[in-house]
Design a protein around this motif. Structure first.
Motif, PDB file in Angstrom:
ATOM      1  N   UNK A  98      -1.768 -21.627  -1.275  1.00  0.00           N
ATOM      2  CA  UNK A  98      -2.857 -20.790  -0.797  1.00  0.00           C
ATOM      3  C   UNK A  98      -2.244 -19.557  -0.152  1.00  0.00           C
ATOM      4  N   UNK A  99      -2.563 -18.370  -0.681  1.00  0.00           N
ATOM      5  CA  UNK A  99      -2.117 -17.109  -0.099  1.00  0.00           C
ATOM      6  C   UNK A  99      -3.180 -16.656   0.892  1.00  0.00           C
ATOM      7  N   UNK A 100      -2.790 -16.523   2.124  1.00  0.00           N
ATOM      8  CA  UNK A 100      -3.683 -16.160   3.217  1.00  0.00           C
ATOM      9  C   UNK A 100      -3.266 -14.767   3.686  1.00  0.00           C
ATOM     10  N   UNK A 101      -3.840 -13.713   3.056  1.00  0.00           N
ATOM     11  CA  UNK A 101      -3.406 -12.343   3.326  1.00  0.00           C
ATOM     12  C   UNK A 101      -4.442 -11.597   4.146  1.00  0.00           C
ATOM     13  N   UNK A 102      -3.954 -10.748   5.059  1.00  0.00           N
ATOM     14  CA  UNK A 102      -4.833  -9.901   5.848  1.00  0.00           C
ATOM     15  C   UNK A 102      -5.434  -8.834   4.947  1.00  0.00           C
ATOM     16  N   UNK A 103      -6.634  -8.357   5.285  1.00  0.00           N
ATOM     17  CA  UNK A 103      -7.293  -7.354   4.442  1.00  0.00           C
ATOM     18  C   UNK A 103      -6.566  -6.013   4.446  1.00  0.00           C
ATOM     19  N   UNK A 104      -5.732  -5.753   5.455  1.00  0.00           N
ATOM     20  CA  UNK A 104      -5.024  -4.483   5.517  1.00  0.00           C
ATOM     21  C   UNK A 104      -3.669  -4.508   4.796  1.00  0.00           C
ATOM     22  N   UNK A 105      -3.289  -5.641   4.244  1.00  0.00           N
ATOM     23  CA  UNK A 105      -2.012  -5.758   3.529  1.00  0.00           C
ATOM     24  C   UNK A 105      -2.086  -4.937   2.255  1.00  0.00           C
ATOM     25  N   UNK A 106      -0.991  -4.187   1.988  1.00  0.00           N
ATOM     26  CA  UNK A 106      -1.018  -3.397   0.757  1.00  0.00           C
ATOM     27  C   UNK A 106      -0.862  -4.311  -0.454  1.00  0.00           C
ATOM     28  N   UNK A 107      -1.448  -3.881  -1.546  1.00  0.00           N
ATOM     29  CA  UNK A 107      -1.496  -4.704  -2.751  1.00  0.00           C
ATOM     30  C   UNK A 107      -0.104  -4.993  -3.296  1.00  0.00           C
ATOM     31  N   UNK A 108       0.805  -4.054  -3.141  1.00  0.00           N
ATOM     32  CA  UNK A 108       2.172  -4.258  -3.627  1.00  0.00           C
ATOM     33  C   UNK A 108       2.842  -5.447  -2.964  1.00  0.00           C
ATOM     34  N   UNK A 109       2.635  -5.593  -1.677  1.00  0.00           N
ATOM     35  CA  UNK A 109       3.235  -6.717  -0.952  1.00  0.00           C
ATOM     36  C   UNK A 109       2.625  -8.043  -1.413  1.00  0.00           C
ATOM     37  N   UNK A 110       1.320  -8.057  -1.638  1.00  0.00           N
ATOM     38  CA  UNK A 110       0.655  -9.255  -2.121  1.00  0.00           C
ATOM     39  C   UNK A 110       1.178  -9.650  -3.501  1.00  0.00           C
ATOM     40  N   UNK A 111       1.389  -8.677  -4.364  1.00  0.00           N
ATOM     41  CA  UNK A 111       1.916  -8.945  -5.712  1.00  0.00           C
ATOM     42  C   UNK A 111       3.351  -9.438  -5.636  1.00  0.00           C
ATOM     43  N   UNK A 112       4.150  -8.874  -4.712  1.00  0.00           N
ATOM     44  CA  UNK A 112       5.529  -9.351  -4.528  1.00  0.00           C
ATOM     45  C   UNK A 112       5.558 -10.832  -4.170  1.00  0.00           C
ATOM     46  N   UNK A 113       4.716 -11.217  -3.215  1.00  0.00           N
ATOM     47  CA  UNK A 113       4.661 -12.618  -2.782  1.00  0.00           C
ATOM     48  C   UNK A 113       4.164 -13.494  -3.925  1.00  0.00           C
ATOM     49  N   UNK A 114       3.132 -13.054  -4.624  1.00  0.00           N
ATOM     50  CA  UNK A 114       2.599 -13.808  -5.754  1.00  0.00           C
ATOM     51  C   UNK A 114       3.651 -14.006  -6.842  1.00  0.00           C
ATOM     52  N   UNK A 115       4.426 -12.966  -7.124  1.00  0.00           N
ATOM     53  CA  UNK A 115       5.496 -13.074  -8.127  1.00  0.00           C
ATOM     54  C   UNK A 115       6.558 -14.084  -7.699  1.00  0.00           C
ATOM     55  N   UNK A 116       6.951 -14.060  -6.432  1.00  0.00           N
ATOM     56  CA  UNK A 116       7.976 -14.985  -5.957  1.00  0.00           C
ATOM     57  C   UNK A 116       7.493 -16.437  -6.049  1.00  0.00           C
ATOM     58  N   UNK A 117       6.211 -16.647  -5.766  1.00  0.00           N
ATOM     59  CA  UNK A 117       5.648 -18.002  -5.854  1.00  0.00           C
ATOM     60  C   UNK A 117       5.624 -18.465  -7.307  1.00  0.00           C
ATOM     61  N   UNK A 118       5.208 -17.594  -8.207  1.00  0.00           N
ATOM     62  CA  UNK A 118       5.157 -17.978  -9.621  1.00  0.00           C
ATOM     63  C   UNK A 118       6.554 -18.157 -10.209  1.00  0.00           C
ATOM     64  N   UNK A 119       7.515 -17.359  -9.776  1.00  0.00           N
ATOM     65  CA  UNK A 119       8.894 -17.535 -10.238  1.00  0.00           C
ATOM     66  C   UNK A 119       9.490 -18.841  -9.722  1.00  0.00           C
ATOM     67  N   UNK A 120       8.945 -19.359  -8.636  1.00  0.00           N
ATOM     68  CA  UNK A 120       9.398 -20.648  -8.097  1.00  0.00           C
ATOM     69  C   UNK A 120       8.843 -21.818  -8.907  1.00  0.00           C
ATOM     70  N   UNK A 121       7.978 -21.529  -9.878  1.00  0.00           N
ATOM     71  CA  UNK A 121       7.454 -22.576 -10.743  1.00  0.00           C
ATOM     72  C   UNK A 121       6.077 -23.088 -10.365  1.00  0.00           C
TER      73      UNK A 121
END
Length: 132
Positions: A98-121
């Protein structure tokens, strides 16, 4: 002289089963409430969403605070170590995040975290929203 009243020599038995049952019920209650607290440990203003995905078992919670800091299970983590840490904590392909992101977080940072999670399998990833 002999007394006409005889003492009952049997020991008094106290049944501890109800007390043990109550202790286990309290233990389960505290375990369940403690697992809900780890998701709300960081002050995050979730974005609004029109749909909410209900997840029955969230194995890992990753939060992104307003300063773009990444938190895994309530502890700060460097984005470069996120993939290996998620891989070590995940239970295979049945793990959900579950990604729990603040509404002010930039989209690039959210995508970075999402990519790292998906690369982890981990393929079962959801973003928490405030709901309606």
């Amino acid at each position: 002289m002999r007394s006409r009243f005889t003492r009952n020599q049997d020991a008094v038995n106290v049944d501890l089963t109800p007390m043990i049952d109550m202790v286990f019920i309290l233990l389960i209650f505290f375990l369940v409430t403690a697992s809900f607290n780890k998701m709300n440990a960081i002050d995050i203003q979730r974005p609004d969403g029109s749909t909410n995905d209900s997840q029955d078992a969230v194995a890992l919670v990753i939060s992104i605070d307003p300063q773009n800091g990444v938190w895994l299970e309530g502890e700060p983590i460097d984005i470069r170590k996120l993939r290996s840490r998620v891989k070590s904590l995940s239970g295979g392909e049945h793990t959900s995040v579950m990604l729990n992101a603040d509404r002010s977080v930039n989209t690039g940072r959210l995508i970075e975290v999402l990519d790292q999670v998906r690369l982890a399998g981990v393929n079962n990833v959801a973003v928490a929203t405030a709901g309606q």
